[in-house]
Scaffold this active site. Structure first.
Site, mmCIF file in Angstrom:
data_model
loop_
_atom_site.group_PDB
_atom_site.id
_atom_site.type_symbol
_atom_site.label_atom_id
_atom_site.label_comp_id
_atom_site.label_asym_id
_atom_site.label_seq_id
_atom_site.Cartn_x
_atom_site.Cartn_y
_atom_site.Cartn_z
ATOM 1 N N LYS A 104 0.773 -1.195 0.617
ATOM 2 C CA LYS A 104 0.171 -0.287 0.112
ATOM 3 C C LYS A 104 0.675 0.797 0.190
ATOM 4 O O LYS A 104 1.949 1.252 0.622
ATOM 5 C CB LYS A 104 -0.431 0.305 1.367
ATOM 6 N N GLY A 214 -19.785 7.096 3.802
ATOM 7 C CA GLY A 214 -18.690 7.904 2.807
ATOM 8 C C GLY A 214 -19.608 7.843 1.037
ATOM 9 O O GLY A 214 -20.622 6.960 0.664
ATOM 10 N N GLY A 216 -18.268 8.267 -1.419
ATOM 11 C CA GLY A 216 -16.391 8.979 -2.465
ATOM 12 C C GLY A 216 -16.602 7.159 -3.600
ATOM 13 O O GLY A 216 -17.794 7.487 -3.717
ATOM 14 N N ASN A 217 -15.714 6.977 -4.491
ATOM 15 C CA ASN A 217 -15.749 6.347 -5.379
ATOM 16 C C ASN A 217 -16.812 4.501 -5.070
ATOM 17 O O ASN A 217 -17.573 4.009 -5.556
ATOM 18 C CB ASN A 217 -14.527 5.700 -5.698
ATOM 19 N N ALA A 218 -16.486 4.323 -3.561
ATOM 20 C CA ALA A 218 -17.081 2.618 -3.142
ATOM 21 C C ALA A 218 -18.591 3.466 -3.199
ATOM 22 O O ALA A 218 -19.452 2.706 -3.127
ATOM 23 C CB ALA A 218 -16.418 1.882 -1.883
ATOM 24 N N GLY A 219 -18.635 4.239 -1.872
ATOM 25 C CA GLY A 219 -19.929 4.361 -1.528
ATOM 26 C C GLY A 219 -20.781 4.347 -2.119
ATOM 27 O O GLY A 219 -22.057 4.489 -2.565
HETATM 28 N N1 GLU Z 1 -6.897 0.502 -3.075
HETATM 29 C C1 GLU Z 1 -7.864 -0.962 -3.488
HETATM 30 C C2 GLU Z 1 -7.805 -1.651 -1.886
HETATM 31 O O1 GLU Z 1 -8.103 -1.575 -1.222
HETATM 32 C C3 GLU Z 1 -7.568 -0.971 -4.386
HETATM 33 C C4 GLU Z 1 -5.971 -2.293 -4.558
HETATM 34 C C5 GLU Z 1 -5.420 -2.173 -6.182
HETATM 35 O O2 GLU Z 1 -6.651 -2.655 -6.759
HETATM 36 O O3 GLU Z 1 -5.092 -2.869 -6.453
HETATM 37 O O4 GLU Z 1 -8.448 -2.495 -2.713
#
Ligand code: GLU
Length: 409
Positions: A104, A214, A216-219
């Protein structure tokens, strides 16, 4: 707030699964630390002058494949958080059985205070600072909180310039015209919905009312997809506050409203409230923001029958204990794994120079995430443990097997 840091929470989860699996101590020890931490300070030319930013890339474990995980731009990013997120990526990639380890990245920055040009300079400078440690077979970044496909394009472009060759597979979550994949933009939310549909079936949850933390993208994608599938979205919170409408919020109009105003607050189709989103009368609660949101302080007030964790690490371990036996928790490492599965599909297409159509992407996502859910559901019933415990048992077991096969293990 939980008294524990995200990484302490993550290590509690690891210890528990190590006990359940009777893991050899050397494996637990190895998994208690990231393999490598890249810690950088780098300069960016902004409108207010040259500024120095702090960034990280944590490469947690690569026993199952190249490090893989997103990059977060957020003012609260620190090493503890990135370490936790990289550990959770390691678990997630093993749960959903993609051939990746976990990593990450993050930069401590409030991206809302930078304009587009500054964000491009920041994205490029960050990649320049870490480029010698990433690559399409080494470590593959992607978007996360407050990072976008456009930023991924800048990063991939910068990486190509530094290496003298454009390799689209070095970063996933790119825009379509830069080697991105159809379906990746909403794959986190869609994968979550596929898991939810399985979960409500097997746990017999009939009522379809949803509260989401949230937008954002996911929410926001989850709200839209669930709305289309007949769920009623009764409350939504963003970083500024919460709105509620028991009759259902028009999430399409809300998305347009937020695009213009920057927040869900003030939306005419709902009432603003000071109550916490977690206390909402609803059957399904979806945390889709940050870690450590459901804690020992608010867990007891949750009315939902099921929690779908689209955020990473939203529930502290002590809250897990309070909710045990009362509320089904579909854990983050499964619930939001559609994102990295989508990334895997993009990476495969880049590697093989293929282009999948929407139906192929959708079919693969649904099959793979449903399979992951069924596996955890089976393990949780067989061992009489929660879905999260099952996720850790399955994932840590797979990672341990890979570690045992390594030459220097
Ligand atoms: N940031 C996203 C996660 O937390 C996607 C990570 C990715 O696609 O490598 O799973």
């Amino acid at each position: 707030m939980s008294s524990m840091s995200p990484f302490e929470n993550a290590m509690k989860q690891l210890k528990k699964s190590a006990e359940m699996l009777k893991l050899e101590p050397w494996i637990t020890e190895a998994l208690s630390n990231p393999q490598k931490i890249i810690d950088v300070h780098f300069r960016v030319k902004t409108k207010s002058g040259i500024r120095t930013f702090h960034g990280y890339r944590v490469q947690y474990n690569n026993s199952r494949g190249p490090f893989k995980g997103g990059i977060r731009f957020h003012p609260n990013v620190d090493i503890d958080e990135v370490k936790a997120l990289s550990f959770w990526m390691t678990i997630k990639n093993a749960v959903c059985n993609v051939p990746f380890g976990g990593g990450k990245g993050g930069v401590t920055v409030d991206p809302k205070k930078l304009d587009k040009e500054e964000l491009e300079a920041l994205s490029r400078a960050y990649i320049k600072a870490i480029h010698s440690d990433i690559g399409s077979d080494v470590d593959i970044p992607a978007p996360d909180v407050y990072t976008t496909p456009e930023m991924m394009a800048w990063m991939a472009d910068e990486f190509g310039k530094l290496r003298g060759k454009y390799d689209p597979a070095v970063i996933t979550g790119k825009p379509l015209d830069k080697g991105g994949s159809i379906g990746r933009d909403n794959s986190t939310a869609l994968g979550g919905v596929y898991v939810l549909e399985e979960a409500v079936k097997v746990y017999g949850i009939k009522e379809k009312t949803v509260a989401i933390q949230g937008f954002g993208n996911a929410g926001s994608w989850a709200a839209k997809i669930l709305h289309e599938r007949g769920y009623r979205i009764v409350a939504i919170a963003d970083s500024r506050g919460e709105i509620i409408n028991p009759e259902g919020i028009d999430v399409v109009k809300l998305a347009e409203f937020k695009e213009k105003t920057g927040s869900v607050l003030g939306f005419p189709g709902a009432k603003q409230t000071d109550k916490s989103i977690f206390e909402t009368e609803c059957s399904i609660l979806i945390p889709a923001a940050l870690e450590n949101q459901i804690t020992s302080e608010n867990a007891g007030k949750i009315k939902a029958k099921l929690i779908l964790e689209l955020a990473n690490g939203p529930t502290a371990p002590e809250a897990d204990e309070i909710l045990k036996g009362k509320t089904i928790i579909v854990p983050d490492v499964l619930a939001n794994s559609g994102g990295v599965m989508g990334s895997y599909f993009e990476w495969v297409q880049n590697k093989k120079d293929e282009r999948w159509d929407a139906s192929k992407f959708d079919k693969e996502l649904k099959t793979k995430i449903t399979e992951a859910f069924n596996n955890l559901y089976f393990t949780s019933n067989q061992r009489r443990i929660t879905l999260r415990e099952a996720a850790y048992v399955v994932a840590v077991g797979r990672i341990a097997d890979a570690m045992k096969g390594e030459k220097n293990a």
